[in-house]
Design a protein around this motif. Structure first.
Motif, PDB file in Angstrom:
ATOM      1  N   PRO A 139       0.829  -1.207   0.000  1.00  0.00           N
ATOM      2  CA  PRO A 139       0.000   0.000   0.000  1.00  0.00           C
ATOM      3  C   PRO A 139       0.866   1.260   0.000  1.00  0.00           C
ATOM      4  O   PRO A 139       2.084   1.192   0.165  1.00  0.00           O
ATOM      5  CB  PRO A 139      -0.785  -0.129   1.305  1.00  0.00           C
ATOM      6  N   ASN A 140       0.227   2.404  -0.139  1.00  0.00           N
ATOM      7  CA  ASN A 140       0.930   3.678  -0.032  1.00  0.00           C
ATOM      8  C   ASN A 140       1.597   3.763   1.328  1.00  0.00           C
ATOM      9  O   ASN A 140       1.045   3.258   2.296  1.00  0.00           O
ATOM     10  CB  ASN A 140      -0.049   4.840  -0.215  1.00  0.00           C
ATOM     11  N   PRO A 141       2.749   4.342   1.445  1.00  0.00           N
ATOM     12  CA  PRO A 141       3.507   5.100   0.449  1.00  0.00           C
ATOM     13  C   PRO A 141       4.421   4.236  -0.428  1.00  0.00           C
ATOM     14  O   PRO A 141       5.211   4.758  -1.194  1.00  0.00           O
ATOM     15  CB  PRO A 141       4.346   6.044   1.312  1.00  0.00           C
ATOM     16  N   LEU A 142       4.289   2.916  -0.338  1.00  0.00           N
ATOM     17  CA  LEU A 142       5.156   2.015  -1.110  1.00  0.00           C
ATOM     18  C   LEU A 142       4.403   1.376  -2.276  1.00  0.00           C
ATOM     19  O   LEU A 142       4.823   0.355  -2.807  1.00  0.00           O
ATOM     20  CB  LEU A 142       5.716   0.921  -0.195  1.00  0.00           C
ATOM     21  N   ALA A 143       3.310   1.990  -2.699  1.00  0.00           N
ATOM     22  CA  ALA A 143       2.406   1.408  -3.698  1.00  0.00           C
ATOM     23  C   ALA A 143       3.052   0.996  -5.016  1.00  0.00           C
ATOM     24  O   ALA A 143       2.556   0.060  -5.632  1.00  0.00           O
ATOM     25  CB  ALA A 143       1.243   2.352  -3.972  1.00  0.00           C
ATOM     26  N   PRO A 144       4.108   1.582  -5.486  1.00  0.00           N
ATOM     27  CA  PRO A 144       4.647   1.059  -6.751  1.00  0.00           C
ATOM     28  C   PRO A 144       5.464  -0.214  -6.575  1.00  0.00           C
ATOM     29  O   PRO A 144       6.060  -0.705  -7.525  1.00  0.00           O
ATOM     30  CB  PRO A 144       5.523   2.200  -7.271  1.00  0.00           C
ATOM     31  N   LEU A 145       5.491  -0.782  -5.346  1.00  0.00           N
ATOM     32  CA  LEU A 145       6.276  -1.974  -5.082  1.00  0.00           C
ATOM     33  C   LEU A 145       5.386  -3.130  -4.640  1.00  0.00           C
ATOM     34  O   LEU A 145       4.306  -2.918  -4.089  1.00  0.00           O
ATOM     35  CB  LEU A 145       7.307  -1.707  -3.976  1.00  0.00           C
ATOM     36  N   ALA A 146       5.867  -4.358  -4.878  1.00  0.00           N
ATOM     37  CA  ALA A 146       5.181  -5.560  -4.410  1.00  0.00           C
ATOM     38  C   ALA A 146       6.226  -6.558  -3.935  1.00  0.00           C
ATOM     39  O   ALA A 146       7.332  -6.613  -4.469  1.00  0.00           O
ATOM     40  CB  ALA A 146       4.352  -6.176  -5.535  1.00  0.00           C
ATOM     41  N   LEU A 147       5.875  -7.332  -2.929  1.00  0.00           N
ATOM     42  CA  LEU A 147       6.745  -8.400  -2.458  1.00  0.00           C
ATOM     43  C   LEU A 147       6.456  -9.650  -3.284  1.00  0.00           C
ATOM     44  O   LEU A 147       5.297  -9.954  -3.574  1.00  0.00           O
ATOM     45  CB  LEU A 147       6.491  -8.694  -0.981  1.00  0.00           C
ATOM     46  N   PHE A 148       7.506 -10.377  -3.629  1.00  0.00           N
ATOM     47  CA  PHE A 148       7.382 -11.614  -4.388  1.00  0.00           C
ATOM     48  C   PHE A 148       8.283 -12.632  -3.706  1.00  0.00           C
ATOM     49  O   PHE A 148       9.502 -12.606  -3.855  1.00  0.00           O
ATOM     50  CB  PHE A 148       7.811 -11.387  -5.848  1.00  0.00           C
ATOM     51  N   GLN A 149       7.678 -13.524  -2.917  1.00  0.00           N
ATOM     52  CA  GLN A 149       8.451 -14.462  -2.114  1.00  0.00           C
ATOM     53  C   GLN A 149       9.042 -15.568  -2.982  1.00  0.00           C
ATOM     54  O   GLN A 149       8.347 -16.218  -3.755  1.00  0.00           O
ATOM     55  CB  GLN A 149       7.567 -15.071  -1.030  1.00  0.00           C
ATOM     56  N   THR A 150      10.358 -15.793  -2.799  1.00  0.00           N
ATOM     57  CA  THR A 150      11.051 -16.858  -3.531  1.00  0.00           C
ATOM     58  C   THR A 150      11.641 -17.917  -2.607  1.00  0.00           C
ATOM     59  O   THR A 150      12.071 -18.969  -3.075  1.00  0.00           O
ATOM     60  CB  THR A 150      12.191 -16.290  -4.396  1.00  0.00           C
ATOM     61  N   LYS A 151      11.697 -17.619  -1.305  1.00  0.00           N
ATOM     62  CA  LYS A 151      12.254 -18.567  -0.338  1.00  0.00           C
ATOM     63  C   LYS A 151      11.706 -18.250   1.038  1.00  0.00           C
ATOM     64  O   LYS A 151      11.201 -17.152   1.276  1.00  0.00           O
ATOM     65  CB  LYS A 151      13.773 -18.557  -0.345  1.00  0.00           C
ATOM     66  N   ASP A 152      11.831 -19.223   1.943  1.00  0.00           N
ATOM     67  CA  ASP A 152      11.387 -19.017   3.313  1.00  0.00           C
ATOM     68  C   ASP A 152      12.445 -18.248   4.099  1.00  0.00           C
ATOM     69  O   ASP A 152      12.177 -17.191   4.634  1.00  0.00           O
ATOM     70  CB  ASP A 152      11.079 -20.365   3.969  1.00  0.00           C
ATOM     71  N   HIS A 153      13.667 -18.767   4.147  1.00  0.00           N
ATOM     72  CA  HIS A 153      14.747 -18.141   4.906  1.00  0.00           C
ATOM     73  C   HIS A 153      15.799 -17.611   3.938  1.00  0.00           C
ATOM     74  O   HIS A 153      16.107 -18.257   2.936  1.00  0.00           O
ATOM     75  CB  HIS A 153      15.377 -19.171   5.861  1.00  0.00           C
ATOM     76  N   PHE A 154      16.366 -16.473   4.261  1.00  0.00           N
ATOM     77  CA  PHE A 154      17.333 -15.853   3.351  1.00  0.00           C
ATOM     78  C   PHE A 154      18.571 -16.705   3.123  1.00  0.00           C
ATOM     79  O   PHE A 154      19.248 -16.550   2.106  1.00  0.00           O
ATOM     80  CB  PHE A 154      17.717 -14.438   3.825  1.00  0.00           C
ATOM     81  N   ARG A 155      18.893 -17.611   4.043  1.00  0.00           N
ATOM     82  CA  ARG A 155      20.069 -18.467   3.868  1.00  0.00           C
ATOM     83  C   ARG A 155      19.798 -19.689   2.990  1.00  0.00           C
ATOM     84  O   ARG A 155      20.722 -20.386   2.602  1.00  0.00           O
ATOM     85  CB  ARG A 155      20.582 -18.942   5.229  1.00  0.00           C
ATOM     86  N   GLU A 156      18.536 -19.961   2.717  1.00  0.00           N
ATOM     87  CA  GLU A 156      18.156 -21.129   1.923  1.00  0.00           C
ATOM     88  C   GLU A 156      18.176 -20.801   0.434  1.00  0.00           C
ATOM     89  O   GLU A 156      18.076 -19.632   0.040  1.00  0.00           O
ATOM     90  CB  GLU A 156      16.745 -21.580   2.304  1.00  0.00           C
ATOM     91  N   PRO A 157      18.256 -21.832  -0.404  1.00  0.00           N
ATOM     92  CA  PRO A 157      18.112 -21.592  -1.844  1.00  0.00           C
ATOM     93  C   PRO A 157      16.660 -21.253  -2.174  1.00  0.00           C
ATOM     94  O   PRO A 157      15.755 -21.469  -1.358  1.00  0.00           O
ATOM     95  CB  PRO A 157      18.521 -22.928  -2.475  1.00  0.00           C
TER      96      PRO A 157
END
Length: 147
Positions: free
Chosen positions: A70-88
């Motif tokens: 939502p605003n103020p970050l409306a031009p962005l979206a999260l797109f999950q690719t993994k559960d933990h940042f250390r994992e592939p």
């Protein structure tokens, strides 16, 4: 079918830019320490905190998928690719995120959506493994690779 492009996606104009992410949240916010996520967080100082807040409100915060912000970050979206940042990267999570993105893109056909090629940077996946999943994306999605 999506469009494929190479180069710096930030150098081009889009209506919505997806940020490939994980599901690790701390008091400081969503962990966004590398890749496109770090670039976005560096450009938007409140992104980490607001993203974590939104993720925590999801029915399954460890498997949130695609989330337009939502605003103020409306031009962005999260797109999950993994559960933990250390994992592939996870093909299952990428598929889940693609389903949400596809529904959004079909509901907003005039919206130009940038998607970094999911899972191949910090996720370590082979592009050839991920590519078949991308084929069903609508024409208004542009899949970006840096090189």
């Amino acid at each position: 079918m999506p469009t494929y492009a190479r180069g710096n996606l930030w150098a081009h104009q889009h209506d919505l830019t997806c940020i490939t992410t994980n599901a690790v949240t701390t008091r400081a916010g969503l962990v966004m320490g590398a890749g496109i996520a770090k670039q976005a967080a560096d450009d938007h100082p409140r992104l980490r905190f607001l993203a974590a807040h939104i993720i925590r409100q999801q029915p399954n915060p460890r498997h949130y998928g695609f989330l337009p912000l939502p605003n103020p970050l409306a031009p962005l979206a999260l797109f999950q690719t993994k559960d933990h940042f250390r994992e592939p990267g996870s093909l299952e999570l990428i598929q889940h995120s693609l389903e949400g993105l596809t529904a959004y893109a079909l509901a907003h056909p005039e919206t130009r959506i940038a998607l970094p090629y999911p899972g191949i940077g910090m996720g370590g996946l082979d592009p050839a493994t991920v590519q078949p999943l991308l084929q069903t994306l609508p024409h208004n999605v542009i899949v970006w690779r840096l090189r």
